[in-house]
Design an enzyme around this catalytic site. Structure first.
Site, mmCIF file in Angstrom:
data_model
loop_
_atom_site.group_PDB
_atom_site.id
_atom_site.type_symbol
_atom_site.label_atom_id
_atom_site.label_comp_id
_atom_site.label_asym_id
_atom_site.label_seq_id
_atom_site.Cartn_x
_atom_site.Cartn_y
_atom_site.Cartn_z
ATOM 1 N N GLU A 182 0.758 -1.386 0.219
ATOM 2 C CA GLU A 182 0.149 0.302 0.097
ATOM 3 C C GLU A 182 0.763 1.480 0.019
ATOM 4 O O GLU A 182 1.121 1.903 0.738
ATOM 5 C CB GLU A 182 -1.164 -0.262 1.368
ATOM 6 C CG GLU A 182 -2.163 -1.417 1.051
ATOM 7 C CD GLU A 182 -3.588 -1.048 1.979
ATOM 8 O OE1 GLU A 182 -4.164 -1.472 2.516
ATOM 9 O OE2 GLU A 182 -2.869 -0.477 3.207
ATOM 10 N N GLU A 291 -5.900 -6.978 -1.812
ATOM 11 C CA GLU A 291 -6.713 -7.149 -0.488
ATOM 12 C C GLU A 291 -7.765 -6.858 -0.812
ATOM 13 O O GLU A 291 -8.097 -5.407 -1.568
ATOM 14 C CB GLU A 291 -5.614 -6.268 0.568
ATOM 15 C CG GLU A 291 -4.428 -6.333 1.065
ATOM 16 C CD GLU A 291 -4.454 -5.848 1.664
ATOM 17 O OE1 GLU A 291 -5.114 -4.983 2.507
ATOM 18 O OE2 GLU A 291 -3.380 -5.210 1.864
ATOM 19 N N ASP A 302 -15.454 -10.104 21.094
ATOM 20 C CA ASP A 302 -14.832 -10.373 22.322
ATOM 21 C C ASP A 302 -14.606 -8.445 22.653
ATOM 22 O O ASP A 302 -15.487 -7.593 21.925
ATOM 23 C CB ASP A 302 -13.066 -10.181 21.552
ATOM 24 C CG ASP A 302 -12.751 -9.709 20.247
ATOM 25 O OD1 ASP A 302 -13.394 -8.616 20.394
ATOM 26 O OD2 ASP A 302 -12.059 -10.113 19.619
ATOM 27 N N ASN A 306 -15.332 -3.408 17.014
ATOM 28 C CA ASN A 306 -15.309 -3.734 15.912
ATOM 29 C C ASN A 306 -14.917 -2.534 14.424
ATOM 30 O O ASN A 306 -14.576 -1.354 14.010
ATOM 31 C CB ASN A 306 -17.035 -3.170 15.199
ATOM 32 C CG ASN A 306 -17.060 -4.797 15.620
ATOM 33 O OD1 ASN A 306 -16.307 -5.800 16.511
ATOM 34 N ND2 ASN A 306 -18.919 -4.574 16.151
#
Length: 388
Positions: A182, A291, A302, A306
């Site tokens: 990237e 990607e 968890d 997010n």
């Protein structure tokens, strides 16, 4: 169901039949046979860089309820290429992992060995950094800090050559090499950072890495294809003009793109197709999504934040299992329609476990795991543009 992991098998839609239909073969045609493509035909790949670490920290992978090697699971469902990242010296990980490093050369060696043992090709993604390299972070390795451009380009060459020669001694030469990850604003900052339209130092470093791969290839049976990588389709035309047209970086094989709808401004499938076609036509290179990904839930599993939420949804593709599958199928077809050469899903095996990640990159990945292997839907008549 997803705790500890589950990569479920593709659900190839069953159908209900009446008793009369069951006895009538014409009314019950066999489902189309699965077609598994060679990576040279079309890359259907996944970045599995985290698998070794996840398994060391208790992650378990299942296929139809049966614990299996995740590399074998992916291979069995049509994955033909494994992407793996390489950091120069990720010494910072030792404090998090009991003195052990991951994504260094020896961890990469293990990943490549597992991928090749399962019968898949490999894309080695060299970050040229001790940590994550992306459009906002391209930190020079600590060992190279303070080097001038003339010395740094030699370091890039020698390091790239050393990595490939080491893998060659293990019979683990990758089929593809990314010279940088990237690299929208260059790499090896501050020396190789771009400034406005000035890509001069960055292109010098790219050429050095490319030359190392080409020189290595003269003595290798496997001659890796070279990928240059820019994030998001809206940035690709400008980046390519500065690197290829103005910078004279032409000795490579594949324009690699990151495509995430969350950060993309080009999200309509027809526009994705048009942009890929334009890049391929303009520069005469293969074009590939190295990607991508799409969520199937926004629920957490968890204590971490997010990364993907409802605002990331593309119109027409709800954040559900069905929406994820539809999105990936249509995105892959959009790439094919544009003459693209492949799609790689980013970290579909990165699941919740007890491993520790710093720098804010640890996000709940349960919602981002590729639950259905969309490429299995691409039987012979779907890949019509490839002539297979």
């Amino acid at each position: 169901m997803f705790k500890g992991l589950l990569l479920s098998c593709l659900l190839i839609g069953g159908f209900c039949c009446s008793c009369s239909k069951k006895n009538n073969p014409a009314a019950n045609p066999a489902p189309p046979a699965k077609v598994f493509y060679n990576y040279n035909t079309f890359v259907m790949g996944s970045d599995l860089s985290y698998v070794n670490e996840v398994q060391d920290y208790g992650g378990v992978y299942k296929d139809s309820g049966v614990v299996k090697d995740p590399f074998v699971i992916f291979k069995n469902h049509g994955n033909n290429t494994v992407r793996v990242r390489l950091w120069h010296n990720p010494d910072w990980m030792k404090a998090l992992n009991g003195g052990k490093m991951y994504s260094d050369l020896y961890d990469v060696e293990k990943t490549i060995q597992r991928a090749k043992a399962a019968g898949m090709a490999v894309n080695l993604d060299i970050h040229y950094s001790d940590t994550w390299a992306d459009p906002d972070h391209q930190s020079i390795p600590a060992a190279w800090a303070g080097l001038s451009l003339s010395v740094l380009k030699d370091s890039v060459y020698n390091y790239t050559m050393a990595v490939l020669n080491y893998l060659k001694t293990k019979n683990l030469v990758p089929e593809m090499i990314q010279v940088g990850n990237e690299t929208n604003s260059g790499m090896l900052w501050p020396v190789g950072k771009t400034s406005g339209s000035d890509f001069t130092a960055f292109c010098t470093l790219l050429k050095s890495g490319i030359k190392a791969v080409r020189d290595f290839s003269t003595t290798s049976t496997i001659k890796p294809q070279i990928i240059l990588h820019v994030a998001q389709l809206q940035n690709a035309a400008f980046w390519c003009s500065k690197v290829i047209t103005n910078g004279g970086v032409t000795d490579f094989d594949i324009i690699g793109l990151s495509h995430y709808s969350k950060w993309g401004t080009i999200n309509a499938m027809a526009d994705i197709t048009a942009n890929i076609k334009s890049l391929k036509t303009t520069y005469g290179k293969k074009v590939m999504l190295v990607e991508t990904g799409y969520a199937f839930t926004t629920a957490g599993a968890d204590s971490y934040n997010n990364l993907i939420d409802a605002s990331s949804m593309v119109a027409g593709y709800p954040i559900t299992q069905e929406g994820q599958l539809a999105y990936m199928k249509e995105l892959t077809q959009a790439v094919i329609n544009g003459g693209g050469s492949g799609v790689m899903y980013w970290e579909p095996a990165w699941i919740t476990s007890s491993l520790k990640i710093s720098l804010g990159y640890r996000q709940q990945l349960g919602k981002y795991v590729l639950i259905r292997f969309w490429w299995q839907y691409f039987t012979g008549n779907r890949l019509y543009d490839l002539g297979v």
